[in-house]
Design a protein around this motif. Sequence first.
Motif, PDB file in Angstrom:
ATOM      1  N   ASN A  18      -3.867  17.359  16.266  1.00  0.00           N
ATOM      2  CA  ASN A  18      -4.365  16.999  17.605  1.00  0.00           C
ATOM      3  C   ASN A  18      -4.031  18.057  18.658  1.00  0.00           C
ATOM      4  OD1 ASN A  18      -1.626  16.612  17.976  1.00  0.00           O
ATOM      5  ND2 ASN A  18      -1.761  14.372  18.149  1.00  0.00           N
ATOM      6  N   GLY A  19      -3.453  19.169  18.232  1.00  0.00           N
ATOM      7  CA  GLY A  19      -3.202  20.269  19.152  1.00  0.00           C
ATOM      8  C   GLY A  19      -1.807  20.340  19.716  1.00  0.00           C
ATOM      9  N   MET A  20      -0.955  19.349  19.464  1.00  0.00           N
ATOM     10  CA  MET A  20       0.414  19.409  19.986  1.00  0.00           C
ATOM     11  C   MET A  20       1.184  20.518  19.282  1.00  0.00           C
ATOM     12  SD  MET A  20       3.463  16.534  19.984  1.00  0.00           S
ATOM     13  CE  MET A  20       2.892  15.644  21.437  1.00  0.00           C
ATOM     14  N   HIS A  21       1.802  21.378  20.066  1.00  0.00           N
ATOM     15  CA  HIS A  21       2.666  22.430  19.529  1.00  0.00           C
ATOM     16  C   HIS A  21       4.085  21.887  19.424  1.00  0.00           C
ATOM     17  CE1 HIS A  21      -0.571  25.085  19.660  1.00  0.00           C
ATOM     18  NE2 HIS A  21      -0.268  25.856  20.688  1.00  0.00           N
ATOM     19  N   VAL A  22       4.755  22.208  18.323  1.00  0.00           N
ATOM     20  CA  VAL A  22       6.119  21.748  18.082  1.00  0.00           C
ATOM     21  C   VAL A  22       6.971  22.951  17.703  1.00  0.00           C
ATOM     22  CG1 VAL A  22       7.604  20.176  16.787  1.00  0.00           C
ATOM     23  CG2 VAL A  22       5.215  19.547  17.238  1.00  0.00           C
ATOM     24  N   VAL A  23       8.121  23.095  18.350  1.00  0.00           N
ATOM     25  CA  VAL A  23       9.074  24.153  18.035  1.00  0.00           C
ATOM     26  C   VAL A  23      10.442  23.512  17.853  1.00  0.00           C
ATOM     27  CG1 VAL A  23      10.216  26.255  18.824  1.00  0.00           C
ATOM     28  CG2 VAL A  23       7.796  25.895  19.317  1.00  0.00           C
ATOM     29  N   VAL A  24      11.046  23.730  16.698  1.00  0.00           N
ATOM     30  CA  VAL A  24      12.364  23.163  16.399  1.00  0.00           C
ATOM     31  C   VAL A  24      13.338  24.312  16.156  1.00  0.00           C
ATOM     32  CG1 VAL A  24      13.675  21.587  14.940  1.00  0.00           C
ATOM     33  CG2 VAL A  24      11.229  21.181  15.319  1.00  0.00           C
ATOM     34  N   VAL A  25      14.437  24.317  16.895  1.00  0.00           N
ATOM     35  CA  VAL A  25      15.476  25.336  16.740  1.00  0.00           C
ATOM     36  C   VAL A  25      16.737  24.652  16.222  1.00  0.00           C
ATOM     37  CG1 VAL A  25      16.812  27.159  17.848  1.00  0.00           C
ATOM     38  CG2 VAL A  25      14.506  26.630  18.670  1.00  0.00           C
ATOM     39  N   HIS A  26      17.224  25.111  15.082  1.00  0.00           N
ATOM     40  CA  HIS A  26      18.417  24.516  14.476  1.00  0.00           C
ATOM     41  C   HIS A  26      19.671  25.147  15.072  1.00  0.00           C
ATOM     42  CE1 HIS A  26      21.107  22.743  11.561  1.00  0.00           C
ATOM     43  NE2 HIS A  26      21.539  23.939  11.196  1.00  0.00           N
ATOM     44  N   ASP A  27      20.427  24.345  15.855  1.00  0.00           N
ATOM     45  CA  ASP A  27      21.685  24.794  16.457  1.00  0.00           C
ATOM     46  C   ASP A  27      22.759  23.781  16.060  1.00  0.00           C
ATOM     47  OD1 ASP A  27      23.862  25.475  18.001  1.00  0.00           O
ATOM     48  OD2 ASP A  27      22.695  25.918  19.796  1.00  0.00           O
TER      49      ASP A  27
END
Length: 888
Positions: free
Chosen positions: A40-49
Amino acid sequence: MKHRSLCIALAGLVLAALVAVAPAPAAAANLPVTRATLANGMHVVVVHDPLAPVVTTILNYKVGSNDQWIDGLAHATEHMMFRGSASLSSGSLMDAIGVTGGDFDADTQDAVTQYFFTVPSQYLDIALRLERSRATGLLMSQNLWQQESGAITQEVTQDNSNAIYRMFQKLNDRLLAGTPYAKNGLGTVYGFAHQVNAKELLKFYHAWYHPNNALYVIVGDVDGPTVVEQVRRIFGDIPAAKLPARATGALRPFTGHVYRDTSDQPFTAVLLGYRLPGYHSPDYAAGVIAGDVLNSQRGDLYALQASGKAYQVGFQEQSFATTSVGLTYAIVPISTKPEDADGWVRGVIDGYAKSGVPADLVAAAKLREISQLEFAGNSIQGLAFQWSSALAVQGLNSPDDMIAAFRNVTVADVDRVLRSSFDNSRAIAAYAVPKNVGKLSISGGMHKEDNAIPPSKHLPLVSWAQRVLDHLQVPKQTLAPVSTILPNGIRLIVQPEHITHTVVVTGSIANNSQVQEPAGKDGVADITAGLFPYGTTTYDRIALQREFDKIAASATAGTEFGISTLTANFDRGVALLADEELHPAFNPADFAIVAGQEAKSVADAADSPDHLTEVALANALYPVGDPQRRFATPATVQAVGLDDVKTWYASAYRPDLTTIVVIGDTTPAQARSVIAKYFGGWTASGPKPDVLPPPVGANAPGAVVVPAVGRVQSSVQLVETIGLLRTNPDWPALQVANTALTGGFYSSLLYHDLREVHGYVYNVSSGVNAGRRRSTFEVSYGSDPKNVLPAADQIVANLVRLQTAPLDPTRLLRAKALLMGEVPIRQASYDGVASLFLNYASRDLPLDQNLIDARRELATSQAALQKAMAKWIRPKGFVRVVTGPGPK
């Protein structure tokens, strides 16, 4: 909720099938990053900290005040996002986040609106589900808007009563004219009363709040691919929608102008505004470096502060896609004419334009900008905002994208930007000069929003939040500090963390100037602290800062001292910190400057409402002769000589009163070796001074009003001394009781009674400040003058009820859940961990006191809570201090 004028550069969102990118390291901080675009176009960015078992989620909707057609419409929509949806009421939303112990907020910028949660990572799904509940079907009835408009109107009124805020707005109106950035993002009282309504809110929401206009940044101790799948499962069924055209405009020419305003602060503020390159300009990086040069402590602007002409100087920048607003400022004594300060600042700019900026300052600024990216991983929430800013605001692919841009900046680039953009003939000036000094407030912070919506109906928790209570337990220990005592008495606490290639050193010297300062020399501690930036016996002021610049380190000295440095520079950084802390120059010329400034500052602030409130509270709570009633005056400051400073330093700055915490990319053995190498030779003579005030008895009730001309709301403090000390076994029970009073949402008695039922206050807080010899209990709130006394009566009634009747079991359990969730959240940054350790060390408590407290809090019974409240709290023993309009 907040409104901020920041910029966003939009990257087009393409409808595509779910594509997850395998984790790849970010260049500055070697942390795995997973990216995906939902169908659906949602951008997702996950950063592992993995710093702590905590996660921060920021859902960035790429719309803000730029695209509103009514002043404050985007901001109002942000507020209404907390008023519930078709799938989850506002009360259920607040209750669900409350039991996690997490916190949340939102902000509206010019082209992005951000919604963020920080929760223990095991509760990530709760944060995701809460965000999903309002991604569609938002409730925006006229009745709900009328309820919320009162809160947002208070925010507008508070901000507009601040002279600094009004001046910023004037500068922006002129420098941003012709662009959407000039729109009023905060909103107006008239607009919220007569123009914003449910129809307009829904129109804005349905136009812009869609997944193909959203970027979800999730940072913390979570697995990237797993989180992407969670987001897809929860948000993937929301359809994309066609977005409206974006607002456009063109910058208009402008000419120089001077605005004048009166303030309620006991100092004069002078601001000079300039139009600078925006994010999309090839000169943006050069503009940032130019600002850094202006802020350099080796620069000519800071020399105005170092010479004693100004209390404070600096440069700030608000950036947008196509332009930026650069702001130089000088905070000067009341006796200084604003025109003189204006001339000084313009003179600095003209000097750089004529002769060019020093090449070594440009090199230092570039090194600091590039090195600073490495430190972002030291805070989970900070890293989440850095990624959100880079991607959603600036339109970059990663925060590291700016590294190349900064490296390519040349001295010639900075000179060109400075000469073309910092044009004094077109500078927009604004002066805020105090009126009726001594009767108005020294504080001028913007109004802090409170997004808590007290639930009108206390429904059972939704099932996916109820599991928190069903499996409530003490969090696991994730810290493993190593504590040692050096031969000279320094306590060293080391917490190894290898998430980033950085080391942060934080030191604290136990002290209490009101207890320790010699009679008639009040102010010697502040003068001493003010002398540290002026250099050491090894380096003068400029040379010392040059050494810090070489390693891009940030340091402070005094009774609270520390340094943040890259791992490779740990040894050199500690060497410089020790030189500044242990070998201050204390030159006579520098002393004259600092002492003179301190005398002016004390005189300017002596009759301010905030100072008078502090004095009134101390006089009401403590007996005559108590050290808490000591305050510096112009006479005591003027009585301090350089010899007094040296004597004070020798007596107060002692290794056997010092705790140093080292956190970061090191080992306990290495940290001890480095600290001992540079601080091990520090010695003290004579017996260790007692820095604690004596025990104190119960205060008598009282009431004081401190007038503050210009304030429309009353700030109220209800304070009393109590006999409970930090080590008392009843401490955990009082913490649970305090959490039930004002912590969380459903579990908050005072929010329910004072805001929901009666509407007396906008926010309320309470707390026990427990020391080793004396303690206080305080309840604070802000209200209209007519509600000061009714609110106080309700507070007393609630306290009496806690003493005479058992707390409802559901409220008790939810208060405990909130406290359990706060344990890991406090450890989600290097600063948080250092603060925790220093706090425990100062009170001679074990370093795992957080878990000791948690176990006891979880075990607290209704009877134990009731007994502790009855034993220690005196509902009718408060001193009530009202700052602003008195009760009516």
